[in-house]
Design a protein around this motif. Structure first.
Motif, PDB file in Angstrom:
ATOM      1  N   ALA A 149       0.882  -0.717   0.162  1.00 62.82           N
ATOM      2  CA  ALA A 149      -0.037  -0.082   0.148  1.00 62.82           C
ATOM      3  C   ALA A 149       0.805   1.564  -0.224  1.00 62.82           C
ATOM      4  O   ALA A 149       1.900   1.115   0.089  1.00 62.82           O
ATOM      5  CB  ALA A 149      -0.978   0.048   1.512  1.00 62.82           C
ATOM      6  N   CYS A 150       0.107   2.212  -0.638  1.00 69.31           N
ATOM      7  CA  CYS A 150       1.026   3.413  -0.519  1.00 69.31           C
ATOM      8  C   CYS A 150      -0.264   5.077  -0.226  1.00 69.31           C
ATOM      9  O   CYS A 150      -1.337   4.931  -0.509  1.00 69.31           O
ATOM     10  CB  CYS A 150       1.877   4.081  -1.810  1.00 69.31           C
ATOM     11  N   ILE A 151       0.441   5.638   0.056  1.00 68.25           N
ATOM     12  CA  ILE A 151      -0.211   7.111   0.714  1.00 68.25           C
ATOM     13  C   ILE A 151       0.491   7.990   0.566  1.00 68.25           C
ATOM     14  O   ILE A 151       1.891   8.384   0.643  1.00 68.25           O
ATOM     15  CB  ILE A 151      -0.835   6.900   1.821  1.00 68.25           C
ATOM     16  N   THR A 152       0.369   9.429  -0.316  1.00 73.38           N
ATOM     17  CA  THR A 152       1.247  10.160  -0.819  1.00 73.38           C
ATOM     18  C   THR A 152       0.944  11.219  -0.183  1.00 73.38           C
ATOM     19  O   THR A 152       0.583  11.623   0.256  1.00 73.38           O
ATOM     20  CB  THR A 152       0.678  10.502  -2.669  1.00 73.38           C
ATOM     21  N   LYS A 153       2.097  12.102   0.035  1.00 76.66           N
ATOM     22  CA  LYS A 153       2.112  13.348  -0.080  1.00 76.66           C
ATOM     23  C   LYS A 153       1.043  14.598  -0.127  1.00 76.66           C
ATOM     24  O   LYS A 153       0.685  15.644   0.501  1.00 76.66           O
ATOM     25  CB  LYS A 153       3.071  13.674   0.065  1.00 76.66           C
ATOM     26  N   ARG A 154       0.650  14.580  -1.535  1.00 74.65           N
ATOM     27  CA  ARG A 154      -0.215  15.479  -1.389  1.00 74.65           C
ATOM     28  C   ARG A 154      -2.146  14.595  -2.399  1.00 74.65           C
ATOM     29  O   ARG A 154      -1.631  14.287  -2.738  1.00 74.65           O
ATOM     30  CB  ARG A 154       0.372  16.675  -3.064  1.00 74.65           C
ATOM     31  N   GLY A 155      -2.813  14.869  -0.873  1.00 74.10           N
ATOM     32  CA  GLY A 155      -4.006  15.240  -1.435  1.00 74.10           C
ATOM     33  C   GLY A 155      -4.090  13.472  -0.747  1.00 74.10           C
ATOM     34  O   GLY A 155      -4.788  12.810  -0.546  1.00 74.10           O
ATOM     35  N   GLY A 156      -3.029  12.946  -0.616  1.00 72.58           N
ATOM     36  CA  GLY A 156      -4.072  11.522   0.488  1.00 72.58           C
ATOM     37  C   GLY A 156      -3.796  10.200  -0.603  1.00 72.58           C
ATOM     38  O   GLY A 156      -4.855   9.602  -0.265  1.00 72.58           O
ATOM     39  N   ILE A 157      -3.271  10.178  -1.492  1.00 69.51           N
ATOM     40  CA  ILE A 157      -4.025   9.721  -2.520  1.00 69.51           C
ATOM     41  C   ILE A 157      -3.074   8.337  -2.309  1.00 69.51           C
ATOM     42  O   ILE A 157      -2.106   7.859  -1.541  1.00 69.51           O
ATOM     43  CB  ILE A 157      -3.553   9.920  -3.835  1.00 69.51           C
ATOM     44  N   THR A 158      -4.274   6.740  -2.369  1.00 65.18           N
ATOM     45  CA  THR A 158      -3.637   5.316  -1.510  1.00 65.18           C
ATOM     46  C   THR A 158      -4.125   4.529  -3.101  1.00 65.18           C
ATOM     47  O   THR A 158      -4.724   4.885  -4.040  1.00 65.18           O
ATOM     48  CB  THR A 158      -4.573   5.503  -0.435  1.00 65.18           C
ATOM     49  N   TYR A 159      -2.826   4.051  -2.545  1.00 67.43           N
ATOM     50  CA  TYR A 159      -2.730   3.046  -3.835  1.00 67.43           C
ATOM     51  C   TYR A 159      -2.500   1.751  -3.247  1.00 67.43           C
ATOM     52  O   TYR A 159      -1.886   1.853  -2.376  1.00 67.43           O
ATOM     53  CB  TYR A 159      -1.480   2.690  -4.539  1.00 67.43           C
ATOM     54  N   VAL A 167      -4.727  -7.055  -1.288  1.00 66.32           N
ATOM     55  CA  VAL A 167      -4.852  -6.888  -0.677  1.00 66.32           C
ATOM     56  C   VAL A 167      -6.096  -5.680  -0.524  1.00 66.32           C
ATOM     57  O   VAL A 167      -6.506  -4.695   0.882  1.00 66.32           O
ATOM     58  CB  VAL A 167      -4.106  -6.108   0.831  1.00 66.32           C
ATOM     59  N   LYS A 168      -6.044  -4.969  -1.621  1.00 68.83           N
ATOM     60  CA  LYS A 168      -7.056  -4.207  -1.935  1.00 68.83           C
ATOM     61  C   LYS A 168      -8.455  -4.735  -0.958  1.00 68.83           C
ATOM     62  O   LYS A 168      -9.021  -5.441  -1.213  1.00 68.83           O
ATOM     63  CB  LYS A 168      -7.778  -4.271  -3.349  1.00 68.83           C
ATOM     64  N   GLY A 169      -9.457  -3.700  -0.021  1.00 67.83           N
ATOM     65  CA  GLY A 169      -9.781  -3.908   0.235  1.00 67.83           C
ATOM     66  C   GLY A 169     -10.483  -4.638   1.903  1.00 67.83           C
ATOM     67  O   GLY A 169     -11.387  -4.692   2.847  1.00 67.83           O
ATOM     68  N   ARG A 170      -8.959  -4.818   2.253  1.00 71.67           N
ATOM     69  CA  ARG A 170      -8.694  -5.190   3.307  1.00 71.67           C
ATOM     70  C   ARG A 170      -7.848  -4.514   4.562  1.00 71.67           C
ATOM     71  O   ARG A 170      -7.838  -5.022   5.647  1.00 71.67           O
ATOM     72  CB  ARG A 170      -7.972  -6.967   3.495  1.00 71.67           C
ATOM     73  N   PHE A 171      -7.311  -4.138   3.414  1.00 74.19           N
ATOM     74  CA  PHE A 171      -5.866  -2.542   3.992  1.00 74.19           C
ATOM     75  C   PHE A 171      -6.511  -1.636   3.914  1.00 74.19           C
ATOM     76  O   PHE A 171      -6.317  -1.001   2.719  1.00 74.19           O
ATOM     77  CB  PHE A 171      -4.167  -3.654   3.655  1.00 74.19           C
ATOM     78  N   THR A 172      -5.188  -1.226   4.616  1.00 74.90           N
ATOM     79  CA  THR A 172      -5.963   1.111   5.069  1.00 74.90           C
ATOM     80  C   THR A 172      -4.930   1.162   5.260  1.00 74.90           C
ATOM     81  O   THR A 172      -4.592   0.735   6.241  1.00 74.90           O
ATOM     82  CB  THR A 172      -7.020   1.358   5.656  1.00 74.90           C
ATOM     83  N   ILE A 173      -4.124   2.249   4.384  1.00 74.93           N
ATOM     84  CA  ILE A 173      -3.629   3.050   4.983  1.00 74.93           C
ATOM     85  C   ILE A 173      -3.663   3.838   5.289  1.00 74.93           C
ATOM     86  O   ILE A 173      -4.524   5.133   4.475  1.00 74.93           O
ATOM     87  CB  ILE A 173      -1.968   3.364   3.600  1.00 74.93           C
ATOM     88  N   SER A 174      -3.027   4.813   6.548  1.00 77.27           N
ATOM     89  CA  SER A 174      -3.234   5.911   6.625  1.00 77.27           C
ATOM     90  C   SER A 174      -2.291   6.563   7.265  1.00 77.27           C
ATOM     91  O   SER A 174      -1.144   6.642   7.906  1.00 77.27           O
ATOM     92  CB  SER A 174      -3.960   6.413   7.506  1.00 77.27           C
ATOM     93  N   ARG A 175      -2.286   8.325   7.690  1.00 79.18           N
ATOM     94  CA  ARG A 175      -0.918   9.162   8.094  1.00 79.18           C
ATOM     95  C   ARG A 175      -1.684   9.986   9.501  1.00 79.18           C
ATOM     96  O   ARG A 175      -2.207  10.714   9.055  1.00 79.18           O
ATOM     97  CB  ARG A 175       0.125   9.605   6.985  1.00 79.18           C
ATOM     98  N   ASP A 176      -0.531   9.838   9.928  1.00 78.22           N
ATOM     99  CA  ASP A 176      -0.920  11.114  11.151  1.00 78.22           C
ATOM    100  C   ASP A 176      -0.428  11.422  11.215  1.00 78.22           C
ATOM    101  O   ASP A 176       1.292  11.639  11.634  1.00 78.22           O
ATOM    102  CB  ASP A 176      -1.781  10.554  12.515  1.00 78.22           C
ATOM    103  N   ASN A 177      -0.193  13.447  11.042  1.00 76.95           N
ATOM    104  CA  ASN A 177       0.809  14.208  10.427  1.00 76.95           C
ATOM    105  C   ASN A 177       1.331  14.902  11.961  1.00 76.95           C
ATOM    106  O   ASN A 177       2.518  15.271  12.118  1.00 76.95           O
ATOM    107  CB  ASN A 177       0.868  15.207   9.789  1.00 76.95           C
ATOM    108  N   ALA A 178       0.532  14.835  12.768  1.00 74.44           N
ATOM    109  CA  ALA A 178       0.768  15.408  14.166  1.00 74.44           C
ATOM    110  C   ALA A 178       2.098  14.717  14.319  1.00 74.44           C
ATOM    111  O   ALA A 178       2.193  14.639  15.553  1.00 74.44           O
ATOM    112  CB  ALA A 178      -0.500  16.102  14.625  1.00 74.44           C
ATOM    113  N   LYS A 179       1.373  12.998  14.306  1.00 73.69           N
ATOM    114  CA  LYS A 179       2.302  12.111  15.619  1.00 73.69           C
ATOM    115  C   LYS A 179       3.751  11.771  14.790  1.00 73.69           C
ATOM    116  O   LYS A 179       4.297  11.029  15.278  1.00 73.69           O
ATOM    117  CB  LYS A 179       1.390  10.711  15.474  1.00 73.69           C
ATOM    118  N   ASN A 180       3.105  11.886  13.407  1.00 72.08           N
ATOM    119  CA  ASN A 180       4.359  11.383  12.842  1.00 72.08           C
ATOM    120  C   ASN A 180       4.747   9.515  12.836  1.00 72.08           C
ATOM    121  O   ASN A 180       5.822   9.717  12.521  1.00 72.08           O
ATOM    122  CB  ASN A 180       5.599  11.511  13.557  1.00 72.08           C
TER     123      ASN A 180
END
Length: 126
Positions: A49-59, A64-77
């Protein structure tokens, strides 16, 4: 010094869930694209999985599609990978990776990434 530290791996039964966390230091999360890769015994690394820095686009990989979710918390790094409905074939060492220049649709290419963590082991019993 940039450090990426993964945690949250372990042993889980098939159908269960795990939440992996990548804690980053020495860089600003929002300046990077982030990905999770895995390597099963005897196999090549696989982009999960991947999440981009601009717009948070996910791949996601098809496996794993439909089962895994990638996310980020910039405040917590931190970057997380929520893994649900785990299957035995999801086992392996999971690594987080960061790229400064932007990976786009080639997010699954390992050599594009600048920084890597040491990995966390995931085992799924059937």
């Amino acid at each position: 010094e940039v450090q990426l530290v993964e945690s949250g791996g372990g042993l889980v039964q098939a159908g269960g869930s795990l939440r992996l966390t990548c804690a980053a230091s020495g860089l600003s999360l929002d300046d990077y694209d982030w990905a999770w890769f895995r390597q099963a015994p005897g196999k090549e690394h696989e982009g999960v999985a991947c999440i981009t820095k601009r717009g948070g686009i996910t791949y996601y990989s098809d496996s794993v599609k439909g089962r895994f979710t990638i996310s980020r918390d910039n405040a917590k790094n931190t970057v997380t990978l929520q893994m649900n409905s785990l299957k035995p074939e999801d086992r392996g060492v999971y690594y987080c990776a960061a790229d400064y220049w932007g990976v786009g649709t080639r997010w699954y290419v390992m050599t594009l990434y600048d920084y890597w963590g040491q990995g966390t082991q995931v085992a799924v019993s059937s």
